[in-house]
Each structure stands twice: as C-alpha cells, then as structure tokens.
Write an enzyme that holds these catalytic residues in place. Structure first.
Site, PDB file in Angstrom:
ATOM      1  N   HIS A 142      -7.122  -4.719  10.053  1.00 43.17           N
ATOM      2  CA  HIS A 142      -6.904  -4.401   8.594  1.00 43.17           C
ATOM      3  C   HIS A 142      -5.814  -5.286   8.135  1.00 43.17           C
ATOM      4  CE1 HIS A 142      -4.796  -0.509   9.443  1.00 43.17           C
ATOM      5  NE2 HIS A 142      -3.831  -1.353   9.189  1.00 43.17           N
ATOM      6  N   GLU A 155      -9.666  -2.312   4.854  1.00 47.09           N
ATOM      7  CA  GLU A 155     -10.252  -1.791   6.164  1.00 47.09           C
ATOM      8  C   GLU A 155     -11.491  -2.786   6.525  1.00 47.09           C
ATOM      9  OE1 GLU A 155      -8.610  -0.163   8.541  1.00 47.09           O
ATOM     10  OE2 GLU A 155      -8.538   2.070   7.648  1.00 47.09           O
ATOM     11  N   ASP A 192       0.701  -1.165   0.077  1.00 52.66           N
ATOM     12  CA  ASP A 192       0.107  -0.067  -0.104  1.00 52.66           C
ATOM     13  C   ASP A 192       0.768   1.354  -0.087  1.00 52.66           C
ATOM     14  OD1 ASP A 192       0.942  -0.638   2.247  1.00 52.66           O
ATOM     15  OD2 ASP A 192      -0.920  -0.920   3.312  1.00 52.66           O
ATOM     16  N   ASN A 203      -7.350  -2.566  14.019  1.00 55.43           N
ATOM     17  CA  ASN A 203      -8.769  -2.845  13.874  1.00 55.43           C
ATOM     18  C   ASN A 203      -9.052  -4.163  12.851  1.00 55.43           C
ATOM     19  OD1 ASN A 203      -8.052  -2.090  11.414  1.00 55.43           O
ATOM     20  ND2 ASN A 203      -9.448  -0.377  11.060  1.00 55.43           N
TER      21      ASN A 203
HETATM   22  C1  F6R Z   1       1.113  -1.125   6.081  1.00 56.67           C
HETATM   23  C2  F6R Z   1       0.199  -2.279   6.215  1.00 56.67           C
HETATM   24  C3  F6R Z   1      -0.699  -2.396   7.453  1.00 56.67           C
HETATM   25  C4  F6R Z   1       0.161  -2.499   8.710  1.00 56.67           C
HETATM   26  C5  F6R Z   1      -0.646  -2.484   9.982  1.00 56.67           C
HETATM   27  C6  F6R Z   1       0.260  -2.634  11.192  1.00 56.67           C
HETATM   28  O1  F6R Z   1       1.913  -1.626   4.757  1.00 56.67           O
HETATM   29  O2  F6R Z   1       0.299  -3.388   5.667  1.00 56.67           O
HETATM   30  O3  F6R Z   1      -1.530  -3.379   7.400  1.00 56.67           O
HETATM   31  O4  F6R Z   1       0.618  -3.844   8.726  1.00 56.67           O
HETATM   32  O5  F6R Z   1      -1.354  -1.090  10.114  1.00 56.67           O
HETATM   33  O6  F6R Z   1       0.780  -1.592  11.362  1.00 56.67           O
HETATM   34  P1  F6R Z   1       2.040  -1.633  12.404  1.00 56.67           P
HETATM   35  O7  F6R Z   1       3.001  -2.768  12.185  1.00 56.67           O
HETATM   36  O8  F6R Z   1       2.756  -0.208  12.624  1.00 56.67           O
HETATM   37  O9  F6R Z   1       1.357  -1.841  13.845  1.00 56.67           O
END
Ligand code: F6R
Length: 243
Positions: free
Chosen positions: A138, A143, A67, A136
């Site tokens: 995702h 999402e 992303d 959450n």
């Molecule tokens: C970003 C991604 C997101 C993160 C998620 C957890 O490329 O794929 O799904 O893996 O938001 O983020 P952290 O590791 O910062 O808790």
C-alpha cells in the site's frame, strides 16, 4: 525511475532531507506531500537539524499529509496529527494553517474527503511527495484492491496493515479499522515522488512493486508509470535489485 541503494538508513535520511532542502531553496512556496509511519521519522529528524542550523524554512511552504486514522482523537499519541507535531511540525516554522491533514473525526467523513480533495485541487499538485511502502504494497492507505480510487476516500484497513501498525499500539484491538487517505490520483499527480524503503522484510514487496506487473492488488506498482520517481532503499530492502 531512479533507484538508489544506500549502505545505511542515515545516508538515506540525509539524502531525503537534502532533497527537501533543495526543493525549498528553489521554491520556498513548494507544496510537500508528507507520509507518517516509521520510515520518515529519521528524515524528519534530519530536516529539523537543517532547520535548527538555519538552513531551511517552511514559512511559505504548504504540506499535505497522506492519511489519518478514523476515530482516533487528534490528541491520541498514535494519531497522525500527533505524529506530525511530535516529529516535525513542533520543531519547524511551518505555519499551522499551511499544514493539512485529513480529519479522521469529522462528523461527516464523506464531506471531509471532498473538503480535502478541494484543498488538494486548489494546490493543484504536490511538488514533492514523500512515500513509505506498506508491507502489502500500500501507499498512503491505498490498500490492495480490485480497483483503486482517484481521490481522498475512506478505507477499511487490511488485517496485514493493522497487524503491522499494532507495534505502535498496546493491543491489536486498539488499531483503528478504518482510515481516510489521499487517493492514488493525487499521489501520482505529484511533480516528483520520493519513495523510501527500509529493511529486508520489504525487499520482496519493493522488488515486485517496482519491477513486476502494474496491478491494483499492489498499489505501489502504479508508481512505475510516474515520470519522476526516485526510490531510496537501504541495501536490505534493495537486495533483490542487485541479483
Ligand atoms: C502512512 C503511510 C503508509 C506508510 C506505510 C509504511 O502515512 O503513508 O503508507 O508509509 O504503512 O509504514 P512504515 O514506514 O511504518 O513501515
């Protein structure tokens, strides 16, 4: 699904890096799906160590990032382009033309989604997809929603996601409201998936996603149907699995 619970994050980082090493030793042309966020930072550091020791090469590999924020300049310190350079790409021998990240500044974002999907489809599938878990539930920026999307798409970030990611910005207002993300179909099509989860604050969402009902309101729950999913958790994140 294989769940492995580790005493500490260092062990997970080494385990994940060794899996990438094993993949590239066996398939030097492997296609890797990469995540950003705080979770993979230590994994990338371990990979860079392996590279510095001459044990791993990305010369023939291809990578696809999950992303990118919409509207952040590519050179912004919090763009995922910058993140990948800072944490991995600047330190390894992956040719820049083999590293794909969605362009969140494309003049036509719908066109960019199609372009990214074409590249992914040409690659067919990731050999190894690394994932972190959103607070959450995702994955990528897929999402929680009434329905999930197969391919690359534009997503409005949930407030919880923007609040969670605000720690990387000066103010909440600076956190982009939208992102472009690989879809659930491309993620689930990967040959193997490595989901990495750290910390007490993700214990409940990890447990619910991996043991509860499969539901679009908890996108990570769809990972339960994947035939080759490995979950690496520290003991805090895996707390509920032990009870
Ligand atoms: C970003 C991604 C997101 C993160 C998620 C957890 O490329 O794929 O799904 O893996 O938001 O983020 P952290 O590791 O910062 O808790």
């Amino acid at each position: 699904m294989i769940q492995l619970i580790f005493e500490n994050r260092e062990q997970i980082q080494q385990e994940a890096a060794e899996r990438v090493l094993a993949m590239l030793q066996e398939h030097p042309t492997a296609i890797l799906g990469l995540a950003t966020g705080s979770t993979p930072v230590g994994i990338y550091q371990e990979i860079v160590k392996l590279y510095t020791q001459g044990l791993i090469s990305f010369k023939k590999a291809t990578t696809f990032n999950l992303d990118e924020y919409i509207g952040l300049p590519e050179t912004h310190p919090q763009s995922y382009h910058t993140y990948m350079k800072r944490n991995l790409f600047d330190h390894i021998d992956l040719p820049v033309e083999q590293a794909y990240i969605p362009n969140g500044n494309a003049p036509d974002l719908m066109e960019e989604c199609l372009r990214y999907d074409e590249l992914i489809n040409k690659a067919n599938q990731m050999d190894l997809q690394i994932l972190g878990l959103g607070h959450n539930g995702h994955i990528g920026f897929n999402e929680p929603a009434d329905s999930l999307t197969n391919g690359t798409h534009i997503v409005e970030l949930r407030e919880q996601t923007r609040l969670a990611n605000a720690r990387f910005f000066h103010t909440l207002d600076e956190v982009p409201t939208h992102a472009i993300t690989m879809g659930m179909g491309s993620i689930l099509k990967a040959k193997s998936i490595l989901l990495v989860v750290y910390g007490e604050e993700k214990a409940e969402v990890a447990f619910k996603a991996l043991t509860g009902p499969i539901q679009t309101e908890l996108p990570a729950s769809l990972l339960q149907i994947h035939p080759n999913l490995t979950v690496l958790m520290d003991k805090e994140a895996g707390r509920l699995f032990n009870d």
